[in-house]
Design a protein around this motif. Structure first.
Motif, PDB file in Angstrom:
ATOM      1  N   ALA A   1      17.353   3.789 -12.401  1.00 17.02           N
ATOM      2  CA  ALA A   1      17.197   3.203 -11.048  1.00 17.02           C
ATOM      3  C   ALA A   1      17.744   2.059 -10.943  1.00 17.02           C
ATOM      4  CB  ALA A   1      15.790   3.443 -10.588  1.00 17.02           C
ATOM      5  N   ALA A   2      18.410   1.556  -9.570  1.00 21.27           N
ATOM      6  CA  ALA A   2      18.749   0.523  -9.377  1.00 21.27           C
ATOM      7  C   ALA A   2      17.720  -0.642  -9.515  1.00 21.27           C
ATOM      8  CB  ALA A   2      19.543   0.508  -7.960  1.00 21.27           C
ATOM      9  N   ASP A   3      16.368  -0.054  -8.915  1.00 19.62           N
ATOM     10  CA  ASP A   3      14.954  -0.958  -9.058  1.00 19.62           C
ATOM     11  C   ASP A   3      14.011  -0.074  -9.753  1.00 19.62           C
ATOM     12  OD1 ASP A   3      13.139  -2.717  -8.616  1.00 19.62           O
ATOM     13  OD2 ASP A   3      13.856  -3.606  -6.849  1.00 19.62           O
ATOM     14  N   THR A   4      13.413   0.598  -8.520  1.00 21.48           N
ATOM     15  CA  THR A   4      12.333   1.519  -9.093  1.00 21.48           C
ATOM     16  C   THR A   4      13.066   2.921  -8.803  1.00 21.48           C
ATOM     17  OG1 THR A   4      11.439   1.571  -6.860  1.00 21.48           O
ATOM     18  CG2 THR A   4      10.631  -0.100  -8.200  1.00 21.48           C
ATOM     19  N   PRO A   5      12.397   3.881  -9.507  1.00 23.68           N
ATOM     20  CA  PRO A   5      12.564   5.161  -9.582  1.00 23.68           C
ATOM     21  C   PRO A   5      12.298   6.001  -8.444  1.00 23.68           C
ATOM     22  CG  PRO A   5      10.800   5.203 -10.924  1.00 23.68           C
ATOM     23  CD  PRO A   5      11.155   3.776 -10.694  1.00 23.68           C
ATOM     24  N   ILE A   6      11.351   5.540  -7.593  1.00 24.81           N
ATOM     25  CA  ILE A   6      10.898   6.079  -6.221  1.00 24.81           C
ATOM     26  C   ILE A   6      11.009   4.806  -5.081  1.00 24.81           C
ATOM     27  CG2 ILE A   6       8.965   6.638  -4.879  1.00 24.81           C
ATOM     28  CD1 ILE A   6       8.038   8.511  -7.160  1.00 24.81           C
ATOM     29  N   VAL A   7      11.616   5.354  -4.180  1.00 25.53           N
ATOM     30  CA  VAL A   7      11.801   4.108  -2.842  1.00 25.53           C
ATOM     31  C   VAL A   7      11.298   5.065  -1.749  1.00 25.53           C
ATOM     32  CG1 VAL A   7      13.485   2.868  -1.637  1.00 25.53           C
ATOM     33  CG2 VAL A   7      13.878   3.510  -3.995  1.00 25.53           C
ATOM     34  N   PHE A   8      10.231   3.971  -1.108  1.00 24.72           N
ATOM     35  CA  PHE A   8       9.602   4.743   0.072  1.00 24.72           C
ATOM     36  C   PHE A   8      10.664   4.300   1.128  1.00 24.72           C
ATOM     37  CE2 PHE A   8       5.840   3.398  -2.414  1.00 24.72           C
ATOM     38  CZ  PHE A   8       5.354   4.632  -2.515  1.00 24.72           C
ATOM     39  N   GLY A   9      10.803   5.444   2.010  1.00 21.50           N
ATOM     40  CA  GLY A   9      11.846   5.374   3.185  1.00 21.50           C
ATOM     41  C   GLY A   9      11.322   5.238   4.563  1.00 21.50           C
ATOM     42  N   ASP A  10      10.253   5.530   4.746  1.00 14.94           N
ATOM     43  CA  ASP A  10       9.685   5.632   6.174  1.00 14.94           C
ATOM     44  C   ASP A  10       8.379   5.403   6.324  1.00 14.94           C
ATOM     45  OD1 ASP A  10       9.807   5.217   8.675  1.00 14.94           O
ATOM     46  OD2 ASP A  10      10.609   7.329   9.369  1.00 14.94           O
ATOM     47  N   LEU A  11       7.743   4.991   7.263  1.00 15.84           N
ATOM     48  CA  LEU A  11       5.931   4.995   7.628  1.00 15.84           C
ATOM     49  C   LEU A  11       5.972   5.847   8.721  1.00 15.84           C
ATOM     50  CD1 LEU A  11       3.480   3.632   6.470  1.00 15.84           C
ATOM     51  CD2 LEU A  11       3.631   2.075   8.448  1.00 15.84           C
ATOM     52  N   VAL A  12       5.052   7.099   8.478  1.00 13.96           N
ATOM     53  CA  VAL A  12       4.746   7.778   9.510  1.00 13.96           C
ATOM     54  C   VAL A  12       3.227   8.183   9.598  1.00 13.96           C
ATOM     55  CG1 VAL A  12       7.078   9.104   9.028  1.00 13.96           C
ATOM     56  CG2 VAL A  12       4.980   9.985   7.782  1.00 13.96           C
ATOM     57  N   ALA A  13       2.947   8.411  10.750  1.00 12.69           N
ATOM     58  CA  ALA A  13       1.705   8.761  11.186  1.00 12.69           C
ATOM     59  C   ALA A  13       1.247  10.300  10.745  1.00 12.69           C
ATOM     60  CB  ALA A  13       1.383   8.690  12.749  1.00 12.69           C
ATOM     61  N   THR A  14      -0.061  10.463  10.234  1.00  9.84           N
ATOM     62  CA  THR A  14      -0.286  11.851   9.752  1.00  9.84           C
ATOM     63  C   THR A  14      -1.722  11.836  10.352  1.00  9.84           C
ATOM     64  OG1 THR A  14      -0.973  10.854   7.678  1.00  9.84           O
ATOM     65  CG2 THR A  14       1.219  11.801   7.936  1.00  9.84           C
ATOM     66  N   GLU A  15      -2.194  13.217   9.822  1.00 15.58           N
ATOM     67  CA  GLU A  15      -3.580  13.276  10.240  1.00 15.58           C
ATOM     68  C   GLU A  15      -4.608  12.465   9.255  1.00 15.58           C
ATOM     69  OE1 GLU A  15      -4.626  17.393   9.875  1.00 15.58           O
ATOM     70  OE2 GLU A  15      -3.116  18.248  11.267  1.00 15.58           O
ATOM     71  N   GLY A  16      -5.658  11.852   9.937  1.00 15.20           N
ATOM     72  CA  GLY A  16      -6.207  10.827   9.202  1.00 15.20           C
ATOM     73  C   GLY A  16      -6.229   9.407   9.925  1.00 15.20           C
ATOM     74  N   PRO A  17      -6.673   8.596   9.232  1.00 14.78           N
ATOM     75  CA  PRO A  17      -7.001   7.238   9.849  1.00 14.78           C
ATOM     76  C   PRO A  17      -5.645   6.435   9.576  1.00 14.78           C
ATOM     77  CG  PRO A  17      -8.438   7.457   8.063  1.00 14.78           C
ATOM     78  CD  PRO A  17      -8.074   8.671   8.142  1.00 14.78           C
ATOM     79  N   HIS A  18      -4.933   6.831   8.421  1.00 15.65           N
ATOM     80  CA  HIS A  18      -3.965   5.816   7.826  1.00 15.65           C
ATOM     81  C   HIS A  18      -2.633   6.679   7.884  1.00 15.65           C
ATOM     82  CE1 HIS A  18      -7.292   3.254   6.484  1.00 15.65           C
ATOM     83  NE2 HIS A  18      -7.788   4.095   5.768  1.00 15.65           N
ATOM     84  N   PRO A  19      -1.593   5.949   8.085  1.00 15.91           N
ATOM     85  CA  PRO A  19      -0.296   6.530   8.099  1.00 15.91           C
ATOM     86  C   PRO A  19       0.006   6.658   6.581  1.00 15.91           C
ATOM     87  CG  PRO A  19      -0.288   3.987   8.539  1.00 15.91           C
ATOM     88  CD  PRO A  19      -1.540   4.490   8.568  1.00 15.91           C
ATOM     89  N   HIS A  20       1.244   7.305   6.515  1.00 14.97           N
ATOM     90  CA  HIS A  20       1.739   7.505   4.941  1.00 14.97           C
ATOM     91  C   HIS A  20       3.104   6.949   4.828  1.00 14.97           C
ATOM     92  CE1 HIS A  20      -1.896   9.982   4.681  1.00 14.97           C
ATOM     93  NE2 HIS A  20      -1.515  10.145   3.317  1.00 14.97           N
ATOM     94  N   LEU A  21       3.468   6.506   3.654  1.00 11.41           N
ATOM     95  CA  LEU A  21       4.909   6.388   3.224  1.00 11.41           C
ATOM     96  C   LEU A  21       5.503   7.592   2.687  1.00 11.41           C
ATOM     97  CD1 LEU A  21       4.050   3.146   1.239  1.00 11.41           C
ATOM     98  CD2 LEU A  21       5.473   2.983   3.361  1.00 11.41           C
ATOM     99  N   THR A  22       6.863   7.780   3.169  1.00 10.22           N
ATOM    100  CA  THR A  22       7.419   8.835   2.770  1.00 10.22           C
ATOM    101  C   THR A  22       8.661   8.551   1.772  1.00 10.22           C
ATOM    102  OG1 THR A  22       9.223   8.491   4.206  1.00 10.22           O
ATOM    103  CG2 THR A  22       7.325   9.800   5.147  1.00 10.22           C
ATOM    104  N   TYR A  23       8.865   9.499   0.722  1.00 10.26           N
ATOM    105  CA  TYR A  23       9.838   9.554  -0.284  1.00 10.26           C
ATOM    106  C   TYR A  23      10.319  10.924  -0.640  1.00 10.26           C
ATOM    107  CZ  TYR A  23       6.232  10.688  -3.671  1.00 10.26           C
ATOM    108  OH  TYR A  23       5.296  11.151  -4.771  1.00 10.26           O
ATOM    109  N   ALA A  24      11.386  11.018  -1.382  1.00  9.91           N
ATOM    110  CA  ALA A  24      12.190  12.274  -1.740  1.00  9.91           C
ATOM    111  C   ALA A  24      12.271  12.879  -0.444  1.00  9.91           C
ATOM    112  CB  ALA A  24      11.244  13.020  -2.554  1.00  9.91           C
ATOM    113  N   GLY A  25      12.013  14.171  -0.307  1.00 11.84           N
ATOM    114  CA  GLY A  25      12.299  14.843   0.900  1.00 11.84           C
ATOM    115  C   GLY A  25      11.038  14.853   1.921  1.00 11.84           C
ATOM    116  N   THR A  26       9.860  15.335   1.448  1.00 12.52           N
ATOM    117  CA  THR A  26       8.567  15.483   2.347  1.00 12.52           C
ATOM    118  C   THR A  26       7.609  14.827   1.751  1.00 12.52           C
ATOM    119  OG1 THR A  26       7.934  17.627   1.707  1.00 12.52           O
ATOM    120  CG2 THR A  26       9.615  17.543   3.515  1.00 12.52           C
ATOM    121  N   LEU A  27       7.659  14.397   0.660  1.00 14.56           N
ATOM    122  CA  LEU A  27       6.610  13.714  -0.305  1.00 14.56           C
ATOM    123  C   LEU A  27       5.913  12.401   0.355  1.00 14.56           C
ATOM    124  CD1 LEU A  27       7.752  13.984  -4.019  1.00 14.56           C
ATOM    125  CD2 LEU A  27       6.484  15.715  -2.208  1.00 14.56           C
TER     126      LEU A  27
END
Length: 260
Positions: A115-141
Protein backbone atom coordinates in the motif's frame (compact mmCIF):
# COMPACT_ATOMS: atom_id res chain seq x y z
CA UNK A 1 4.35 44.89 -38.78
CA UNK A 2 2.12 45.31 -35.77
CA UNK A 3 -0.12 42.45 -36.98
CA UNK A 4 2.89 40.18 -37.51
CA UNK A 5 4.24 40.96 -34.03
CA UNK A 6 0.86 40.25 -32.49
CA UNK A 7 0.52 36.95 -34.36
CA UNK A 8 4.02 35.95 -33.30
CA UNK A 9 3.20 36.76 -29.67
CA UNK A 10 0.04 34.67 -29.85
CA UNK A 11 1.89 31.75 -31.39
CA UNK A 12 4.58 31.99 -28.75
CA UNK A 13 1.98 32.06 -25.99
CA UNK A 14 0.28 29.00 -27.47
CA UNK A 15 3.64 27.25 -27.69
CA UNK A 16 4.34 28.01 -24.03
CA UNK A 17 0.93 26.66 -22.99
CA UNK A 18 1.40 23.55 -25.12
CA UNK A 19 4.85 22.93 -23.64
CA UNK A 20 3.45 23.33 -20.13
CA UNK A 21 0.60 20.91 -20.90
CA UNK A 22 3.02 18.35 -22.31
CA UNK A 23 5.23 18.71 -19.23
CA UNK A 24 2.25 18.13 -16.92
CA UNK A 25 1.15 15.14 -18.97
CA UNK A 26 4.64 13.64 -18.95
CA UNK A 27 4.94 14.21 -15.21
CA UNK A 28 1.55 12.59 -14.62
CA UNK A 29 2.54 9.58 -16.70
CA UNK A 30 5.79 9.36 -14.79
CA UNK A 31 3.97 9.52 -11.45
CA UNK A 32 1.52 6.83 -12.55
CA UNK A 33 4.28 4.62 -13.96
CA UNK A 34 5.79 2.30 -11.41
CA UNK A 35 8.68 -0.13 -11.68
CA UNK A 36 7.32 -3.61 -11.08
CA UNK A 37 9.52 -6.60 -10.38
CA UNK A 38 10.90 -8.79 -13.15
CA UNK A 39 8.78 -11.19 -15.18
CA UNK A 40 10.73 -14.08 -13.68
CA UNK A 41 9.76 -12.92 -10.19
CA UNK A 42 6.04 -12.94 -10.99
CA UNK A 43 6.32 -16.13 -13.01
CA UNK A 44 8.05 -18.02 -10.21
CA UNK A 45 5.44 -16.97 -7.66
CA UNK A 46 2.54 -17.60 -10.05
CA UNK A 47 3.67 -21.23 -10.14
CA UNK A 48 2.86 -21.29 -6.41
CA UNK A 49 -0.42 -19.43 -7.00
CA UNK A 50 0.87 -16.21 -5.45
CA UNK A 51 -0.09 -12.91 -7.07
CA UNK A 52 0.79 -9.31 -6.29
CA UNK A 53 -1.32 -6.18 -5.85
CA UNK A 54 -0.89 -2.54 -4.86
CA UNK A 55 -3.30 -0.06 -3.20
CA UNK A 56 -2.62 3.58 -4.10
CA UNK A 57 -3.42 6.77 -2.16
CA UNK A 58 -6.88 6.91 -3.74
CA UNK A 59 -7.73 3.39 -2.60
CA UNK A 60 -7.55 1.99 -6.13
CA UNK A 61 -6.36 -1.59 -6.54
CA UNK A 62 -3.85 -2.56 -9.22
CA UNK A 63 -2.01 -5.72 -10.13
CA UNK A 64 1.59 -4.92 -9.37
CA UNK A 65 2.66 -5.81 -12.92
CA UNK A 66 0.65 -2.81 -14.14
CA UNK A 67 3.27 -0.23 -15.07
CA UNK A 68 0.88 2.64 -15.85
CA UNK A 69 -1.68 3.08 -13.11
CA UNK A 70 -4.82 5.08 -13.71
CA UNK A 71 -8.59 4.72 -13.66
CA UNK A 72 -8.51 2.61 -16.83
CA UNK A 73 -6.08 0.02 -15.44
CA UNK A 74 -7.30 -0.41 -11.86
CA UNK A 75 -9.40 -3.36 -10.71
CA UNK A 76 -13.10 -2.56 -11.07
CA UNK A 77 -16.42 -4.04 -9.97
CA UNK A 78 -18.02 -3.88 -6.54
CA UNK A 79 -18.16 -7.64 -5.99
CA UNK A 80 -14.48 -8.43 -6.65
CA UNK A 81 -13.36 -5.32 -4.75
CA UNK A 82 -15.57 -6.13 -1.76
CA UNK A 83 -14.30 -9.72 -1.71
CA UNK A 84 -10.67 -8.63 -1.96
CA UNK A 85 -10.77 -5.97 0.75
CA UNK A 86 -13.07 -7.94 3.04
CA UNK A 87 -10.46 -10.72 3.12
CA UNK A 88 -7.50 -8.36 3.64
CA UNK A 89 -5.30 -9.28 6.61
CA UNK A 90 -1.75 -9.09 7.87
CA UNK A 91 0.76 -11.25 6.03
CA UNK A 92 1.86 -13.96 8.46
CA UNK A 93 2.63 -16.56 5.80
CA UNK A 94 6.40 -16.28 6.13
CA UNK A 95 6.60 -15.26 2.44
CA UNK A 96 7.84 -11.71 1.73
CA UNK A 97 6.23 -10.37 4.89
CA UNK A 98 8.41 -7.25 5.02
CA UNK A 99 7.85 -6.27 1.40
CA UNK A 100 4.19 -7.30 1.20
CA UNK A 101 2.71 -6.75 4.69
CA UNK A 102 -0.85 -7.70 3.68
CA UNK A 103 -2.55 -10.60 1.95
CA UNK A 104 -6.02 -11.30 0.61
CA UNK A 105 -6.55 -15.06 0.28
CA UNK A 106 -8.83 -16.42 -2.42
CA UNK A 107 -9.23 -20.18 -2.14
CA UNK A 108 -5.82 -21.74 -2.76
CA UNK A 109 -4.47 -18.48 -4.15
CA UNK A 110 -2.62 -15.89 -2.09
CA UNK A 111 -2.76 -12.26 -3.16
CA UNK A 112 0.13 -10.33 -1.61
CA UNK A 113 -0.50 -6.62 -1.15
CA UNK A 114 1.49 -3.42 -0.69
CA UNK A 115 0.00 0.00 0.00
CA UNK A 116 1.16 3.53 -0.75
CA UNK A 117 -0.05 4.41 2.74
CA UNK A 118 -2.76 2.23 4.30
CA UNK A 119 -4.30 -0.95 2.81
CA UNK A 120 -7.78 0.54 3.02
CA UNK A 121 -8.68 4.07 1.92
CA UNK A 122 -12.03 5.62 2.77
CA UNK A 123 -13.47 7.19 -0.36
CA UNK A 124 -16.74 8.86 0.62
CA UNK A 125 -19.07 9.73 3.48
CA UNK A 126 -22.67 8.64 2.92
CA UNK A 127 -25.91 8.77 4.84
CA UNK A 128 -27.31 5.40 5.88
CA UNK A 129 -30.11 4.13 8.09
CA UNK A 130 -29.42 5.10 11.67
CA UNK A 131 -28.11 8.22 13.39
CA UNK A 132 -24.58 8.19 11.97
CA UNK A 133 -23.25 8.30 8.39
CA UNK A 134 -20.72 5.77 7.11
CA UNK A 135 -17.39 5.94 5.34
CA UNK A 136 -17.18 3.83 2.19
CA UNK A 137 -14.33 1.73 0.84
CA UNK A 138 -13.71 -1.03 -1.70
CA UNK A 139 -16.96 -1.37 -3.66
CA UNK A 140 -19.83 -1.14 -1.17
CA UNK A 141 -18.18 -1.79 2.21
CA UNK A 142 -19.00 0.57 5.09
CA UNK A 143 -17.32 1.87 8.23
CA UNK A 144 -19.33 3.84 10.86
CA UNK A 145 -18.08 7.43 10.98
CA UNK A 146 -17.13 8.92 14.35
CA UNK A 147 -16.30 12.65 14.10
CA UNK A 148 -14.42 12.44 17.40
CA UNK A 149 -11.94 9.90 15.99
CA UNK A 150 -10.33 11.85 13.16
CA UNK A 151 -6.53 11.94 13.17
CA UNK A 152 -4.03 13.92 11.14
CA UNK A 153 -0.45 12.94 10.36
CA UNK A 154 1.94 15.55 11.72
CA UNK A 155 4.38 14.67 8.93
CA UNK A 156 2.15 14.58 5.83
CA UNK A 157 -1.08 16.38 6.79
CA UNK A 158 -3.16 13.38 5.69
CA UNK A 159 -6.41 12.61 7.51
CA UNK A 160 -7.19 9.19 9.01
CA UNK A 161 -10.12 7.42 10.69
CA UNK A 162 -10.08 4.18 12.71
CA UNK A 163 -11.14 0.96 11.01
CA UNK A 164 -13.39 -0.69 13.60
CA UNK A 165 -15.68 -2.88 11.51
CA UNK A 166 -13.26 -5.15 9.64
CA UNK A 167 -13.23 -8.89 10.35
CA UNK A 168 -9.46 -9.34 10.04
CA UNK A 169 -7.77 -5.95 10.38
CA UNK A 170 -9.80 -4.60 13.33
CA UNK A 171 -8.56 -6.16 16.60
CA UNK A 172 -11.03 -7.56 19.14
CA UNK A 173 -9.21 -5.56 21.81
CA UNK A 174 -6.97 -2.52 21.76
CA UNK A 175 -6.80 0.43 19.41
CA UNK A 176 -8.08 -0.15 15.86
CA UNK A 177 -5.76 0.75 12.97
CA UNK A 178 -6.05 4.14 11.31
CA UNK A 179 -6.94 4.20 7.63
CA UNK A 180 -6.47 7.03 5.17
CA UNK A 181 -9.22 9.35 3.93
CA UNK A 182 -9.08 9.96 0.20
CA UNK A 183 -7.99 13.48 -0.75
CA UNK A 184 -11.29 14.27 -2.48
CA UNK A 185 -13.19 13.33 0.68
CA UNK A 186 -10.91 15.61 2.72
CA UNK A 187 -11.69 18.41 0.27
CA UNK A 188 -15.40 17.78 0.77
CA UNK A 189 -14.97 17.99 4.56
CA UNK A 190 -12.59 20.96 4.66
CA UNK A 191 -15.35 23.50 5.33
CA UNK A 192 -15.96 21.70 8.63
CA UNK A 193 -12.28 21.80 9.62
CA UNK A 194 -11.24 24.82 11.63
CA UNK A 195 -8.10 26.03 13.38
CA UNK A 196 -8.05 26.12 17.16
CA UNK A 197 -6.61 28.99 19.16
CA UNK A 198 -2.93 29.68 18.45
CA UNK A 199 -2.45 30.27 22.20
CA UNK A 200 -2.91 26.62 23.02
CA UNK A 201 0.19 24.74 24.25
CA UNK A 202 2.44 23.47 21.48
CA UNK A 203 2.64 19.81 20.62
CA UNK A 204 5.83 18.27 22.06
CA UNK A 205 6.80 14.93 20.59
CA UNK A 206 10.43 14.89 21.67
CA UNK A 207 11.21 13.38 18.28
CA UNK A 208 13.52 15.63 16.29
CA UNK A 209 13.28 13.21 13.38
CA UNK A 210 9.55 13.89 13.10
CA UNK A 211 10.11 17.64 13.05
CA UNK A 212 12.69 17.16 10.29
CA UNK A 213 10.23 15.01 8.34
CA UNK A 214 7.61 17.76 8.59
CA UNK A 215 10.10 20.41 7.45
CA UNK A 216 11.19 18.30 4.47
CA UNK A 217 7.73 17.07 3.48
CA UNK A 218 7.23 19.92 1.02
CA UNK A 219 3.54 20.22 1.81
CA UNK A 220 0.47 19.00 -0.03
CA UNK A 221 -2.45 20.70 -1.67
CA UNK A 222 -5.61 22.24 -0.25
CA UNK A 223 -6.33 21.13 3.29
CA UNK A 224 -3.01 19.29 3.56
CA UNK A 225 -1.13 22.58 3.20
CA UNK A 226 -3.29 24.09 5.93
CA UNK A 227 -2.37 21.31 8.30
CA UNK A 228 1.32 21.52 7.46
CA UNK A 229 1.33 25.28 8.00
CA UNK A 230 0.07 24.90 11.56
CA UNK A 231 2.26 24.56 14.68
CA UNK A 232 2.67 20.96 15.73
CA UNK A 233 0.38 20.28 18.70
CA UNK A 234 -0.70 17.09 20.36
CA UNK A 235 -4.23 17.83 19.13
CA UNK A 236 -2.83 19.08 15.77
CA UNK A 237 -4.27 22.57 16.31
CA UNK A 238 -7.37 21.71 14.27
CA UNK A 239 -10.89 20.61 15.05
CA UNK A 240 -13.81 19.13 13.15
CA UNK A 241 -17.22 20.78 13.42
CA UNK A 242 -20.07 18.29 13.20
CA UNK A 243 -23.76 18.86 14.00
CA UNK A 244 -23.10 21.73 16.37
CA UNK A 245 -20.23 20.01 18.17
CA UNK A 246 -16.49 20.70 17.96
CA UNK A 247 -14.16 17.68 17.98
CA UNK A 248 -10.37 18.22 18.26
CA UNK A 249 -8.42 16.35 15.60
CA UNK A 250 -5.66 14.26 17.17
CA UNK A 251 -2.18 14.56 15.73
CA UNK A 252 -0.20 11.38 15.07
CA UNK A 253 3.37 10.67 14.00
CA UNK A 254 4.14 8.13 11.27
CA UNK A 255 5.28 5.69 13.95
CA UNK A 256 1.76 5.81 15.42
CA UNK A 257 0.24 4.60 12.14
CA UNK A 258 0.27 0.86 12.59
CA UNK A 259 -0.19 -0.07 8.96
CA UNK A 260 2.33 1.63 6.66
Amino acid sequence: VRFTSMATAILRAQAVRLAAALTRRTTARRCCSMSPASRDFYGDHAAHRRYFYHVDLLGRLFTEETSVRNVATCVKGSKPLDFFFKNMRRNTTGVLEETYPFISPCGKETNLVTAADTPIVFGDLVATEGPHPHLTYAGTLLQPFDPAKLHVSLASGRLYHPLTAHRHLSPAQGEPPLMLLRSQLVSDLQQSIQALSVNEPAHETGLEAEEAAVAQSGGGSGTEQAFLAAPRRRDSGFAFAWKGQIYPIAGVCPADLRYR
